[in-house]
Design a protein around this motif. Structure first.
Motif, PDB file in Angstrom:
ATOM      1  N   TRP A  82       0.825  -1.209   0.000  1.00  0.00           N
ATOM      2  CA  TRP A  82       0.000   0.000   0.000  1.00  0.00           C
ATOM      3  C   TRP A  82       0.857   1.257   0.000  1.00  0.00           C
ATOM      4  CZ3 TRP A  82      -4.822   0.124  -1.407  1.00  0.00           C
ATOM      5  CH2 TRP A  82      -5.596  -1.035  -1.299  1.00  0.00           C
ATOM      6  N   ASN A  83       1.991   1.226   0.697  1.00  0.00           N
ATOM      7  CA  ASN A  83       2.886   2.378   0.658  1.00  0.00           C
ATOM      8  C   ASN A  83       3.354   2.641  -0.767  1.00  0.00           C
ATOM      9  OD1 ASN A  83       3.544   4.098   2.833  1.00  0.00           O
ATOM     10  ND2 ASN A  83       4.438   2.392   3.944  1.00  0.00           N
ATOM     11  N   PHE A 101     -12.105   5.897   8.451  1.00  0.00           N
ATOM     12  CA  PHE A 101     -11.196   4.773   8.683  1.00  0.00           C
ATOM     13  C   PHE A 101     -10.754   4.122   7.375  1.00  0.00           C
ATOM     14  CE2 PHE A 101     -13.364   5.186  12.748  1.00  0.00           C
ATOM     15  CZ  PHE A 101     -12.330   5.036  13.637  1.00  0.00           C
ATOM     16  N   ALA A 102      -9.494   3.632   7.380  1.00  0.00           N
ATOM     17  CA  ALA A 102      -8.897   3.027   6.183  1.00  0.00           C
ATOM     18  C   ALA A 102      -9.104   3.971   4.995  1.00  0.00           C
ATOM     19  CB  ALA A 102      -9.511   1.644   5.914  1.00  0.00           C
ATOM     20  N   GLU A 103      -8.779   5.229   5.206  1.00  0.00           N
ATOM     21  CA  GLU A 103      -9.170   6.298   4.282  1.00  0.00           C
ATOM     22  C   GLU A 103      -8.221   6.483   3.115  1.00  0.00           C
ATOM     23  OE1 GLU A 103     -11.106   9.632   2.559  1.00  0.00           O
ATOM     24  OE2 GLU A 103     -11.686   7.761   3.508  1.00  0.00           O
ATOM     25  N   GLY A 104      -7.086   5.793   3.120  1.00  0.00           N
ATOM     26  CA  GLY A 104      -6.217   5.843   1.945  1.00  0.00           C
ATOM     27  C   GLY A 104      -5.698   7.228   1.635  1.00  0.00           C
ATOM     28  N   GLU A 105      -6.043   7.740   0.457  1.00  0.00           N
ATOM     29  CA  GLU A 105      -5.517   9.019  -0.022  1.00  0.00           C
ATOM     30  C   GLU A 105      -6.385  10.218   0.370  1.00  0.00           C
ATOM     31  OE1 GLU A 105      -3.567   7.810  -4.234  1.00  0.00           O
ATOM     32  OE2 GLU A 105      -5.710   7.402  -4.027  1.00  0.00           O
ATOM     33  N   THR A 159      -8.765  11.324   9.878  1.00  0.00           N
ATOM     34  CA  THR A 159      -8.573  10.101   9.101  1.00  0.00           C
ATOM     35  C   THR A 159      -7.647   9.146   9.835  1.00  0.00           C
ATOM     36  OG1 THR A 159      -6.615  10.813   7.855  1.00  0.00           O
ATOM     37  CG2 THR A 159      -8.755  11.457   6.981  1.00  0.00           C
ATOM     38  N   PHE A 160      -7.938   7.865   9.674  1.00  0.00           N
ATOM     39  CA  PHE A 160      -7.124   6.807  10.264  1.00  0.00           C
ATOM     40  C   PHE A 160      -6.677   5.865   9.150  1.00  0.00           C
ATOM     41  CE2 PHE A 160      -9.826   8.326  13.635  1.00  0.00           C
ATOM     42  CZ  PHE A 160      -9.039   8.279  14.777  1.00  0.00           C
ATOM     43  N   ASP A 161      -5.370   5.691   9.015  1.00  0.00           N
ATOM     44  CA  ASP A 161      -4.835   4.746   8.041  1.00  0.00           C
ATOM     45  C   ASP A 161      -3.444   4.344   8.515  1.00  0.00           C
ATOM     46  OD1 ASP A 161      -5.847   4.179   4.886  1.00  0.00           O
ATOM     47  OD2 ASP A 161      -3.797   3.600   5.363  1.00  0.00           O
ATOM     48  N   TYR A 162      -2.963   3.205   8.035  1.00  0.00           N
ATOM     49  CA  TYR A 162      -1.643   2.760   8.470  1.00  0.00           C
ATOM     50  C   TYR A 162      -0.562   3.028   7.441  1.00  0.00           C
ATOM     51  CZ  TYR A 162      -1.958  -1.576   5.659  1.00  0.00           C
ATOM     52  OH  TYR A 162      -2.062  -2.495   4.635  1.00  0.00           O
ATOM     53  N   THR A 203      -3.305  12.710   1.742  1.00  0.00           N
ATOM     54  CA  THR A 203      -4.514  13.292   2.338  1.00  0.00           C
ATOM     55  C   THR A 203      -4.259  14.743   2.725  1.00  0.00           C
ATOM     56  OG1 THR A 203      -5.289  11.153   3.170  1.00  0.00           O
ATOM     57  CG2 THR A 203      -6.124  13.124   4.272  1.00  0.00           C
ATOM     58  N   VAL A 204      -3.119  14.987   3.353  1.00  0.00           N
ATOM     59  CA  VAL A 204      -2.759  16.353   3.755  1.00  0.00           C
ATOM     60  C   VAL A 204      -2.619  17.248   2.524  1.00  0.00           C
ATOM     61  CG1 VAL A 204      -0.970  17.775   4.829  1.00  0.00           C
ATOM     62  CG2 VAL A 204      -1.668  15.620   5.899  1.00  0.00           C
ATOM     63  N   GLN A 205      -1.972  16.738   1.486  1.00  0.00           N
ATOM     64  CA  GLN A 205      -1.792  17.517   0.253  1.00  0.00           C
ATOM     65  C   GLN A 205      -3.133  17.839  -0.403  1.00  0.00           C
ATOM     66  OE1 GLN A 205       0.857  15.172  -2.173  1.00  0.00           O
ATOM     67  NE2 GLN A 205       2.444  15.128  -0.587  1.00  0.00           N
ATOM     68  N   LEU A 206      -4.044  16.867  -0.408  1.00  0.00           N
ATOM     69  CA  LEU A 206      -5.351  17.080  -1.018  1.00  0.00           C
ATOM     70  C   LEU A 206      -6.171  18.078  -0.205  1.00  0.00           C
ATOM     71  CD1 LEU A 206      -7.083  16.205  -3.428  1.00  0.00           C
ATOM     72  CD2 LEU A 206      -8.036  14.379  -1.994  1.00  0.00           C
ATOM     73  N   ALA A 207      -6.007  18.031   1.104  1.00  0.00           N
ATOM     74  CA  ALA A 207      -6.697  19.007   1.964  1.00  0.00           C
ATOM     75  C   ALA A 207      -6.203  20.416   1.668  1.00  0.00           C
ATOM     76  CB  ALA A 207      -6.471  18.652   3.431  1.00  0.00           C
TER      77      ALA A 207
END
Length: 198
Positions: free
Chosen positions: A5-6, A40-44, A60-63, A71-75
């Motif tokens: 996933w990474n 949860f398991a929010e991915g991108e 958001t929660f993801d591993y 996610t931060v960039q999209l925000a």
């Protein structure tokens, strides 16, 4: 799996697109007046950013670190803020009754872990709050339009109904839906949709 996933999210392209899941978008009215939402398991981050733009306070929660970074960039691109938390939902803990609602879209877990994850999501939501999910059903194997290629990573509708027997089911659907989400979710799919009130 973490490395997979990474690597998958470590691209400039948003592989599931930047637009929210159609189910979340269509049923976002169910989250009206529920300010604090966990994804949860929010991915991108596509669903989280949509909810933040709709006025929700989203965590958001993801591993996967690369997904959280995107996610931060999209925000930032959308002029909103979301909080990101890196956690393995199989082994890590989540806050207890801190959120007014929670969502999970296509969170892929082995059957032996699915109920455990579901219970953690429930735990995070306050009494009276709502949980919304769209998941791939076992029949998705026949569609080949996204999701895991192994039966053990897909969901059985009856299992989910059993997990929800003590809660009010607001919406439950099993069947075909068209999904156009980036490059990996494309075409007719077989999904399970759930909204419950805790």
């Amino acid at each position: 799996m973490t490395n997979l996933w990474n690597e998958r999210f470590n691209t400039t392209e948003y592989i599931y697109g930047e637009e929210p899941n159609a189910f979340i978008k269509e049923y976002t009215f169910q989250l009206e007046n529920l300010k604090k939402v966990a994804a949860f398991a929010e991915g991108e981050g596509r669903n989280a950013i949509f909810l933040a733009k709709s006025g929700h306070d989203v965590t958001t929660f993801d591993y996967v670190e690369s997904g959280l970074n995107k996610t931060v960039q999209l925000a930032e691109k959308n002029n909103v803020k979301v909080k990101t938390v890196q956690v393995d939902l199989l082994e890590g803990s989540v806050p207890n009754e801190q959120f007014d609602a929670a969502i999970m879209v296509f969170g892929h877990f082995r059957k032996e872990d699915q109920r455990n994850v579901f219970e953690k999501i429930l735990k995070s939501v306050k009494p009276g709050g709502k949980i919304m999910m769209e998941l791939y059903s076992e029949k998705q194997l026949d569609y080949r339009t996204g999701g895991p290629k192994k039966l053990e990573m897909l969901y059985k509708p009856q299992d989910i109904l059993d997990w929800c027997e003590n809660y009010k089911i607001v919406h439950f659907f099993v069947g075909e839906q068209s999904r156009q989400e980036g490059t990996l979710h494309t075409g007719l799919a077989h999904v399970i949709q759930l909204i419950i009130e805790k």
